[in-house]
Scaffold this active site. Structure first.
Site, short mmCIF file in Angstrom:
data_model
loop_
_atom_site.label_atom_id
_atom_site.label_comp_id
_atom_site.label_asym_id
_atom_site.label_seq_id
_atom_site.Cartn_x
_atom_site.Cartn_y
_atom_site.Cartn_z
N LYS A 147 47.36 42.91 44.44
CA LYS A 147 47.39 41.46 45.79
C LYS A 147 47.22 40.68 45.65
O LYS A 147 47.94 39.64 46.08
CB LYS A 147 45.58 41.67 45.58
CG LYS A 147 44.75 42.95 46.39
CD LYS A 147 43.45 43.15 46.43
CE LYS A 147 42.52 42.95 45.22
NZ LYS A 147 41.54 43.46 45.03
N ARG A 207 34.68 42.21 50.86
CA ARG A 207 34.01 42.92 50.30
C ARG A 207 33.19 44.62 50.63
O ARG A 207 32.83 45.24 50.04
CB ARG A 207 34.20 42.99 48.40
CG ARG A 207 34.95 43.28 47.75
CD ARG A 207 34.72 42.58 46.51
NE ARG A 207 35.60 43.42 45.13
CZ ARG A 207 36.45 43.11 44.80
NH1 ARG A 207 37.07 41.95 45.06
NH2 ARG A 207 37.02 44.13 43.30
N ARG A 258 47.34 47.06 32.76
CA ARG A 258 47.15 45.80 33.07
C ARG A 258 47.24 44.65 32.17
O ARG A 258 45.77 45.07 31.60
CB ARG A 258 46.76 45.79 34.22
CG ARG A 258 46.34 44.11 34.77
CD ARG A 258 45.62 44.02 35.77
NE ARG A 258 44.58 44.75 36.71
CZ ARG A 258 43.81 44.98 37.27
NH1 ARG A 258 44.78 44.44 38.56
NH2 ARG A 258 42.69 45.12 37.78
N ARG A 294 41.57 43.35 30.57
CA ARG A 294 40.57 42.51 31.24
C ARG A 294 39.46 43.53 31.11
O ARG A 294 39.57 44.68 30.89
CB ARG A 294 40.56 42.68 33.27
CG ARG A 294 41.09 41.22 33.61
CD ARG A 294 41.49 41.73 35.30
NE ARG A 294 40.62 42.05 35.97
CZ ARG A 294 41.03 42.81 37.13
NH1 ARG A 294 41.88 41.34 37.69
NH2 ARG A 294 39.91 42.78 37.61
N ARG A 300 34.35 50.52 39.98
CA ARG A 300 34.88 49.35 40.99
C ARG A 300 35.98 50.52 42.32
O ARG A 300 35.73 49.61 43.29
CB ARG A 300 36.13 48.56 41.07
CG ARG A 300 35.23 47.79 39.46
CD ARG A 300 35.83 47.32 38.28
NE ARG A 300 37.09 46.75 38.89
CZ ARG A 300 38.34 46.70 38.25
NH1 ARG A 300 38.23 47.04 36.47
NH2 ARG A 300 40.04 46.10 38.39
P1 ADP Z 1 40.07 44.59 41.43
O1 ADP Z 1 39.62 43.95 42.49
O2 ADP Z 1 40.14 44.72 40.22
O3 ADP Z 1 38.37 44.94 40.78
P2 ADP Z 1 39.16 41.51 41.42
O4 ADP Z 1 39.23 40.31 40.18
O5 ADP Z 1 39.09 41.08 42.72
O6 ADP Z 1 39.15 42.78 40.67
O7 ADP Z 1 37.34 41.45 41.50
C1 ADP Z 1 36.61 41.70 39.61
C2 ADP Z 1 35.73 41.57 39.97
O8 ADP Z 1 35.07 40.33 40.21
C3 ADP Z 1 35.01 43.04 40.82
O9 ADP Z 1 34.56 43.45 39.72
C4 ADP Z 1 33.08 41.95 40.59
O10 ADP Z 1 32.07 41.86 39.67
C5 ADP Z 1 34.12 40.94 41.23
N1 ADP Z 1 33.43 40.26 43.11
C6 ADP Z 1 34.87 39.54 43.46
N2 ADP Z 1 35.09 39.30 44.04
C7 ADP Z 1 33.85 40.29 44.80
C8 ADP Z 1 33.65 40.39 45.62
N3 ADP Z 1 33.96 39.51 47.16
N4 ADP Z 1 31.42 40.68 46.26
C9 ADP Z 1 31.47 40.83 44.77
N5 ADP Z 1 32.02 40.76 43.95
C10 ADP Z 1 33.15 40.27 43.63
#
Ligand code: ADP
Ligand code: ZN
Length: 230
Positions: free
Chosen positions: A14, A89, A123, A156, A167
């Site tokens: 993404k 999400r 990653r 990470r 996740r």
């Molecule tokens: P990925 O999609 O690989 O899980 P992201 O970098 O998009 O990772 O997000 C990392 C973390 O940030 C998530 O696991 C969550 O804890 C938090 N996060 C990001 N976006 C949201 C969201 N829209 N709602 C709740 N938590 C979020």
């Protein structure tokens, strides 16, 4: 003005695809995960609030996330539009988003879970500038160092087996229903995320009716010579 959402399972690319689109179309790329990671790294109050949740792979609370998105979009530095990644999400976040903004399209990067683990475990993140690396696709010229700023490449904190399982579970349980909401509004284009970066980008652009990227990227497999059309 163009407003896009990009969705996809962990490691589906993404961030990379959003960045390519944003750079070329002058869109602001808003990654909610990046905003949180920046705050954790810089020890802000928000960072302290989200750090443990993120490390465990859990979702941050809706109020907090919606606050961050609202504040970020209220900057209005997005004259040509934005592409938002990592939001919404779950259904509540989707309703909040649809009430506040009209969108032009949702890019859905599709990838099987079996590929997720392979990609996520490869990653790395630059501790200096936040640039994302995937050791499967490209190795930095000096091992363990960022090509851009020379910073240290780290894993990470949420790229562990345990956090990844959480996740992925959340993605299927909470984020899939968001796709259904967007599908009903006919916003969604689904693109296979398994091919190389440039191929995925090309497919996204075709599906959204956008012109192809003017110059081929650096690491595409023989990126096909002259870009047909414009
Ligand atoms: P990925 O999609 O690989 O899980 P992201 O970098 O998009 O990772 O997000 C990392 C973390 O940030 C998530 O696991 C969550 O804890 C938090 N996060 C990001 N976006 C949201 C969201 N829209 N709602 C709740 N938590 C979020
Ligand atoms: Zn760097």
């Amino acid at each position: 003005m163009r407003k896009y959402v990009i969705m996809g399972v962990q490691g589906s690319g993404k961030g990379t695809q959003a960045m390519l689109l944003a750079a070329d179309l002058d869109l602001v790329h808003i990654s909610v995960g990046d905003i949180f990671r920046w705050n954790v790294q810089h020890h802000t109050k928000l960072g302290a609030q989200v750090r443990r949740t993120m490390a465990g792979g859990e979702l941050v609370g809706d109020d907090l996330v919606e606050g961050v998105v609202k504040t970020r979009l209220a900057d209005h530095d997005w004259n040509f539009g934005f592409i938002i990644d990592g939001f919404p999400r779950n259904e509540r976040q989707a309703e909040f988003f649809l009430e506040s903004y009209d969108i032009d399209g949702v890019i859905h990067l599709e990838m099987p879970d079996s590929e997720v683990r392979r990609r996520v475990m490869a990653r790395r993140l630059c501790a200096g500038c936040g640039m994302d690396y995937n050791l499967l696709a490209s190795t930095p010229s000096t091992a363990g160092r960022c090509d851009v700023c020379g910073g240290e490449l780290v894993t990470r904190e949420d790229d562990t087996e345990e956090a990844l399982a959480v996740r992925l579970r959340d993605y299927h349980q909470k984020t899939n229903p968001v796709l259904d909401i967007f599908r009903r509004k006919e916003y969604v284009v689904t693109v296979d995320a398994r091919p190389g970066r440039d191929i995925v980008q090309k497919e996204i652009r075709e599906r959204l009716g956008l012109p192809p990227l003017p110059a081929a990227g650096q690491d595409g497999p023989a990126a096909g010579g002259a870009a047909a059309g414009r």
